[in-house]
Design a protein around this motif. Structure first.
Motif, mmCIF file in Angstrom:
data_model
loop_
_atom_site.group_PDB
_atom_site.id
_atom_site.type_symbol
_atom_site.label_atom_id
_atom_site.label_comp_id
_atom_site.label_asym_id
_atom_site.label_seq_id
_atom_site.Cartn_x
_atom_site.Cartn_y
_atom_site.Cartn_z
ATOM 1 N N GLU A 165 0.593 2.954 -6.746
ATOM 2 C CA GLU A 165 0.910 1.861 -5.833
ATOM 3 C C GLU A 165 1.553 0.716 -6.616
ATOM 4 O O GLU A 165 1.502 0.684 -7.848
ATOM 5 N N ARG B 188 -2.682 8.090 -6.388
ATOM 6 C CA ARG B 188 -1.509 7.357 -5.911
ATOM 7 C C ARG B 188 -1.033 6.365 -6.959
ATOM 8 O O ARG B 188 -1.829 5.774 -7.664
ATOM 9 N N ARG C 105 0.821 -1.211 0.000
ATOM 10 C CA ARG C 105 0.000 0.000 0.000
ATOM 11 C C ARG C 105 0.855 1.261 0.000
ATOM 12 O O ARG C 105 0.320 2.365 -0.019
ATOM 13 N N SER C 106 2.166 1.126 0.050
ATOM 14 C CA SER C 106 3.047 2.286 -0.075
ATOM 15 C C SER C 106 2.835 2.886 -1.458
ATOM 16 O O SER C 106 2.436 2.185 -2.390
ATOM 17 N N PHE C 107 3.076 4.179 -1.606
ATOM 18 C CA PHE C 107 2.765 4.801 -2.885
ATOM 19 C C PHE C 107 3.611 6.029 -3.154
ATOM 20 O O PHE C 107 4.204 6.612 -2.259
#
Length: 93
Positions: free
Chosen positions: A64, A62, A48-50
């Protein structure tokens, strides 16, 4: 980049539209894609980091990992750079 690579480099705002163009480029797509921008790391859920994309009519967007996996850019090297990118854990390949 354009000083170094001339017309071989295109600097585009990172938007959903430009991502779609990369996927549809076929043989003309670049062999190196570099995304640079603001990043948010989620150590509890690294996927879920973006990276933040340029704002659109829909608001902030975003980029992702799942979006990168969906790009039709096989064979291209994709480089992601942004603040806080060293905060997350290293994932197994």
């Amino acid at each position: 980049l354009q000083q170094r690579f001339g017309d071989a480099a295109a600097i585009l705002p990172a938007t959903r539209e430009h991502l779609a163009q990369l996927s549809a480029a076929g043989e003309a797509r670049p062999s190196l894609i570099h995304f640079a921008g603001h990043a948010e790391s989620d150590p509890d859920a690294p996927r879920r980091s973006f990276l933040s994309l340029a704002p659109s009519d829909a608001g902030a967007e975003r980029l992702e990992v799942r979006h990168i996996q969906d790009l039709n850019v096989s064979g291209a090297a994709i480089v992601l750079s942004g603040c806080q990118t060293a905060d997350g854990a290293v994932l197994p390949s």
